[in-house]
Motif scaffolding. Structure first.
Motif, PDB file in Angstrom:
ATOM      1  N   UNK A   1      48.037  35.872  31.975  1.00 30.26           N
ATOM      2  CA  UNK A   1      48.022  35.975  30.526  1.00 30.26           C
ATOM      3  C   UNK A   1      48.833  34.812  29.949  1.00 30.26           C
TER       4      UNK A   1
ATOM      5  N   UNK B   1      44.559  37.467  27.616  1.00 27.18           N
ATOM      6  CA  UNK B   1      44.047  37.368  28.978  1.00 27.18           C
ATOM      7  C   UNK B   1      43.415  36.003  29.230  1.00 27.18           C
TER       8      UNK B   1
ATOM      9  N   UNK C   1      50.034  39.282  24.412  1.00 32.91           N
ATOM     10  CA  UNK C   1      49.478  38.538  25.557  1.00 32.91           C
ATOM     11  C   UNK C   1      47.963  38.378  25.403  1.00 32.91           C
TER      12      UNK C   1
ATOM     13  N   UNK D   1      41.728  46.588  39.884  1.00 30.53           N
ATOM     14  CA  UNK D   1      40.956  45.909  38.852  1.00 30.53           C
ATOM     15  C   UNK D   1      39.924  46.797  38.196  1.00 30.53           C
ATOM     16  N   UNK D   2      40.008  48.079  38.462  1.00 27.39           N
ATOM     17  CA  UNK D   2      39.050  48.978  37.841  1.00 27.39           C
ATOM     18  C   UNK D   2      39.527  49.489  36.494  1.00 27.39           C
ATOM     19  N   UNK D   3      38.753  50.362  35.917  1.00 29.79           N
ATOM     20  CA  UNK D   3      39.108  50.901  34.608  1.00 29.79           C
ATOM     21  C   UNK D   3      40.305  51.839  34.729  1.00 29.79           C
TER      22      UNK D   3
ATOM     23  N   UNK E   1      37.000  37.404  36.171  1.00 31.46           N
ATOM     24  CA  UNK E   1      36.939  37.126  34.740  1.00 31.46           C
ATOM     25  C   UNK E   1      37.652  35.808  34.449  1.00 31.46           C
TER      26      UNK E   1
ATOM     27  N   UNK F   1      48.677  48.069  34.397  1.00 30.24           N
ATOM     28  CA  UNK F   1      49.010  46.701  34.753  1.00 30.24           C
ATOM     29  C   UNK F   1      50.525  46.522  34.660  1.00 30.24           C
TER      30      UNK F   1
ATOM     31  N   UNK G   1      41.198  36.979  35.663  1.00 26.19           N
ATOM     32  CA  UNK G   1      41.376  38.175  36.469  1.00 26.19           C
ATOM     33  C   UNK G   1      40.837  37.892  37.863  1.00 26.19           C
TER      34      UNK G   1
ATOM     35  N   UNK H   1      52.360  34.851  31.683  1.00 25.41           N
ATOM     36  CA  UNK H   1      52.657  36.117  32.345  1.00 25.41           C
ATOM     37  C   UNK H   1      51.624  36.411  33.410  1.00 25.41           C
TER      38      UNK H   1
ATOM     39  N   UNK I   1      38.319  33.935  30.847  1.00 29.43           N
ATOM     40  CA  UNK I   1      38.115  34.091  29.411  1.00 29.43           C
ATOM     41  C   UNK I   1      37.957  32.736  28.715  1.00 29.43           C
TER      42      UNK I   1
END
Lengths: 114, 110
Positions: free
Chosen positions: A35, A45, A43, A97-99, A56, A103, A48, A90, A58
């Motif tokens: 982040x 993102x 923060x 990494x799932x829902x 991911x 974190x 990932x 950060x 971004x």
């Protein structure tokens, strides 16, 4: 060990320099995150990694290059940065990494680009 | 994508008072709502979280409520202390990513 660690704590670099930020966790987590946080902002993102694979990005400029050598380590390679890239970087980790996963954040690296 | 609104941006209370911070989210698929406390110069630290199958959760002086129909969730801190002074961020999670609110600076005066 329930902490995420980051080195260095502070970094000053010129726009032509190449440097790397490092992040480490020993919680057995398989997802790690980068982040960027500007002063008085939340923060944002950047990247990932899940099971050592980039899942991911971004739309981060290519002057930031992430690397995940193994499940415990995450690097962020910096090259040809701009003064506006100065921020707190950060690292965070979560179980897989799932829902709905918590974190956990590291203390951050405060970066100043001159 | 997800959008999280957080209010107020600044909240000043006297020690011992209660503090309430409110957040709304836009994506009905969001199913995890953590709250982070960030002291000046330090990392965000999780203080409480709630998942979408629960309406309320409490941990000592801190509680969080979730209204999925209205798509809002709130942080309640009772008996505030000066050490509660910090920036508080709410967040909503869709799949594996967190979207943060803009933060609330809480100032607790002795």
């Amino acid at each position: 060990d329930t902490e995420v660690t980051q080195t260095p704590k502070h970094l000053v670099m010129g726009m032509t320099n190449k440097k790397s930020l490092k992040c480490e966790q020993h919680m057995g987590h398989r997802a790690m995150y980068w982040y960027k946080q500007k002063a008085k902002k939340p923060p944002e993102l950047m990247f990932v990694y899940s099971y050592e694979k980039l899942s991911i990005n971004e739309s981060v400029p290519s002057r930031f290059s992430p690397e995940c050598p193994n499940s415990s380590l995450l690097n962020l390679h910096l090259h040809a940065l701009q003064p506006e890239d100065s921020a707190l970087y950060l690292c965070a980790s979560s179980q897989g990494g799932g829902a709905r996963e918590t974190q956990y954040f590291g203390p951050g690296t405060r970066l100043l680009v001159l | 994508g997800e959008n999280v609104e957080q209010h107020p941006s600044t909240l000043s209370v006297q020690e011992g008072d209660s503090a309430v911070i409110k957040c709304t989210y836009s994506d009905s698929a969001s199913n995890y709502f953590p709250w982070y406390k960030q002291e000046l110069g330090k990392r965000p630290q999780l203080i409480i979280d709630i998942r979408s199958n629960v309406g309320e959760k409490k941990d000592q002086r801190i509680a969080v409520t979730l209204n999925k129909t209205a798509k809002h969730f709130s942080l309640h801190i009772t008996e505030t202390q000066p050490e509660d002074s910090a920036v508080y961020f709410c967040a909503a999670s869709v799949y594996s990513t967190l979207t943060f609110g803009k933060g609330t600076m809480l100032l607790v005066s002795p």
